[in-house]
Design a protein around this motif. Sequence first.
Motif, mmCIF file in Angstrom:
data_model
loop_
_atom_site.group_PDB
_atom_site.id
_atom_site.type_symbol
_atom_site.label_atom_id
_atom_site.label_comp_id
_atom_site.label_asym_id
_atom_site.label_seq_id
_atom_site.Cartn_x
_atom_site.Cartn_y
_atom_site.Cartn_z
ATOM 1 N N PHE A 33 0.833 -1.212 0.000
ATOM 2 C CA PHE A 33 0.000 0.000 0.000
ATOM 3 C C PHE A 33 0.865 1.259 0.000
ATOM 4 O O PHE A 33 0.639 2.192 -0.777
ATOM 5 C CB PHE A 33 -0.912 -0.023 1.225
ATOM 6 C CG PHE A 33 -1.638 1.257 1.504
ATOM 7 C CD1 PHE A 33 -2.663 1.688 0.667
ATOM 8 C CD2 PHE A 33 -1.310 2.044 2.600
ATOM 9 C CE1 PHE A 33 -3.349 2.881 0.925
ATOM 10 C CE2 PHE A 33 -1.982 3.224 2.864
ATOM 11 C CZ PHE A 33 -3.000 3.636 2.019
ATOM 12 N N VAL A 34 1.888 1.300 0.854
ATOM 13 C CA VAL A 34 2.758 2.473 0.943
ATOM 14 C C VAL A 34 3.569 2.640 -0.345
ATOM 15 O O VAL A 34 3.791 3.764 -0.813
ATOM 16 C CB VAL A 34 3.709 2.359 2.156
ATOM 17 C CG1 VAL A 34 4.710 3.507 2.168
ATOM 18 C CG2 VAL A 34 2.910 2.353 3.457
ATOM 19 N N ALA A 35 3.991 1.510 -0.929
ATOM 20 C CA ALA A 35 4.818 1.568 -2.136
ATOM 21 C C ALA A 35 3.992 1.838 -3.395
ATOM 22 O O ALA A 35 4.574 2.156 -4.439
ATOM 23 C CB ALA A 35 5.577 0.255 -2.302
ATOM 24 N N ASP A 36 2.684 1.730 -3.296
ATOM 25 C CA ASP A 36 1.813 1.897 -4.460
ATOM 26 C C ASP A 36 1.778 3.361 -4.886
ATOM 27 O O ASP A 36 1.422 4.238 -4.105
ATOM 28 C CB ASP A 36 0.405 1.417 -4.127
ATOM 29 C CG ASP A 36 -0.434 1.172 -5.378
ATOM 30 O OD1 ASP A 36 -0.230 1.882 -6.388
ATOM 31 O OD2 ASP A 36 -1.277 0.263 -5.342
ATOM 32 N N THR A 37 2.149 3.626 -6.122
ATOM 33 C CA THR A 37 2.200 5.014 -6.595
ATOM 34 C C THR A 37 0.820 5.631 -6.761
ATOM 35 O O THR A 37 0.696 6.832 -6.971
ATOM 36 C CB THR A 37 2.929 5.075 -7.951
ATOM 37 O OG1 THR A 37 2.278 4.189 -8.880
ATOM 38 C CG2 THR A 37 4.380 4.671 -7.803
ATOM 39 N N ARG A 38 -0.233 4.806 -6.658
ATOM 40 C CA ARG A 38 -1.572 5.372 -6.745
ATOM 41 C C ARG A 38 -1.899 6.220 -5.522
ATOM 42 O O ARG A 38 -2.776 7.079 -5.571
ATOM 43 C CB ARG A 38 -2.614 4.251 -6.882
ATOM 44 C CG ARG A 38 -2.633 3.590 -8.240
ATOM 45 C CD ARG A 38 -3.629 2.454 -8.269
ATOM 46 N NE ARG A 38 -3.200 1.335 -7.441
ATOM 47 C CZ ARG A 38 -3.927 0.219 -7.249
ATOM 48 N NH1 ARG A 38 -5.125 0.106 -7.816
ATOM 49 N NH2 ARG A 38 -3.469 -0.759 -6.496
ATOM 50 N N ASP A 39 -1.212 5.961 -4.408
ATOM 51 C CA ASP A 39 -1.462 6.723 -3.184
ATOM 52 C C ASP A 39 -0.384 7.784 -3.033
ATOM 53 O O ASP A 39 0.703 7.520 -2.527
ATOM 54 C CB ASP A 39 -1.482 5.793 -1.968
ATOM 55 C CG ASP A 39 -2.738 4.950 -1.928
ATOM 56 O OD1 ASP A 39 -3.788 5.503 -1.602
ATOM 57 O OD2 ASP A 39 -2.655 3.752 -2.264
ATOM 58 N N THR A 40 -0.677 8.970 -3.491
ATOM 59 C CA THR A 40 0.310 10.058 -3.447
ATOM 60 C C THR A 40 0.153 10.920 -2.202
ATOM 61 O O THR A 40 1.005 11.741 -1.905
ATOM 62 C CB THR A 40 0.177 10.956 -4.691
ATOM 63 O OG1 THR A 40 -1.169 11.453 -4.767
ATOM 64 C CG2 THR A 40 0.484 10.170 -5.960
ATOM 65 N N VAL A 41 -0.934 10.742 -1.477
ATOM 66 C CA VAL A 41 -1.146 11.489 -0.237
ATOM 67 C C VAL A 41 -0.898 10.541 0.927
ATOM 68 O O VAL A 41 -1.664 9.609 1.154
ATOM 69 C CB VAL A 41 -2.575 12.076 -0.159
ATOM 70 C CG1 VAL A 41 -2.758 12.822 1.157
ATOM 71 C CG2 VAL A 41 -2.841 12.992 -1.338
#
Length: 333
Positions: A226-234
């Motif tokens: 989840f943290v490494a997923d670039t979809r989550d920029t915030v």
Amino acid sequence: MILKIVILCWIIICSTAMLFYTEHFYMNIFKTHDFTKENYDTQSFLERLIYLERQERVSVMCRSFKLPKDDDDYQQAINDSVLLDHILVDNRNKLLYCYVPKVACTNWKRVFMVLSGNSRPDGAPDLSQIPADVVHKPSTLDRLSDYPAARAADMLATYTKFLFVRHPFERLLSAYRNKLEQRHQDSSRYFQSRFGRRIVRRYRANATERSLRHGDDVTFAEFAAFVADTRDTVFNEHWAPIDRLCRPCAVNYDFIGKHESLVEDSEYLLRHVVGAADDVRFPKGPDSNTSTQLVKYFTTLDHDTVLRLYGTFELDFKLFDYNLQNIFGYEVG
């Protein structure tokens, strides 16, 4: 004869370098403290050099990554709302503290509360007795975001600024264990409800209805993905990169402490920089075993996830001189 000349030249060069660093140290660090009243023994001089080296490391890395360094009027900084919200203000001692969650920020907020003139609740003689919910309440301490832009810029230019940092992966693991792994705690329930359910839904195949409803059984591998997923920029502040929270390339911090030497660095800052009274002591909390658990948790991750996590926190690794040798036995990047 030639050898003697070479040795003499080397001594002159080393002496000149030491004088330069000493002068640089006195001119650029600890603006509010008068060092002329202290004894300059070898040990204290070497201690100061450690903090100077940390500053120099940040400066070199900022140039290496071609990041804009701090400007005289701090225009970059005063336009960054995340940064301004994370810098606490002590007008009494002319201090600015950029707090980083999972880097002893609760205890440092307790200290800051006393330094800035707030009374200790119930006259607590031990700062650790000040309730955490009191120090984390937004209204307890002034933030730089509370001030007009011109005033904030002036504080950034004239106040002594400091922050404390931690190994990026150790901080990430601490956030997971505290906010997602623990059950039956109010603070964990909030994170499990807000983030845990989302993580289970996105990263777990055939998730049970219970897991989707509660989100209280997220694995570390799922959290890491989840943290490494670039979809989550915030990012949530508990695992956002320190570079994002405190912008060390836009703000010239006068003191950088490390979690690995937390008590020593904190006491040095309080005594030699702030000149705090003897009754203001950094409260030593329980020893953390997070660092001893790094290998256990991180070796469950696949290599691609580790690489993506490293990329997420690369600036923190480089700016503050951390590596992966103690986890994997080799460096990445």
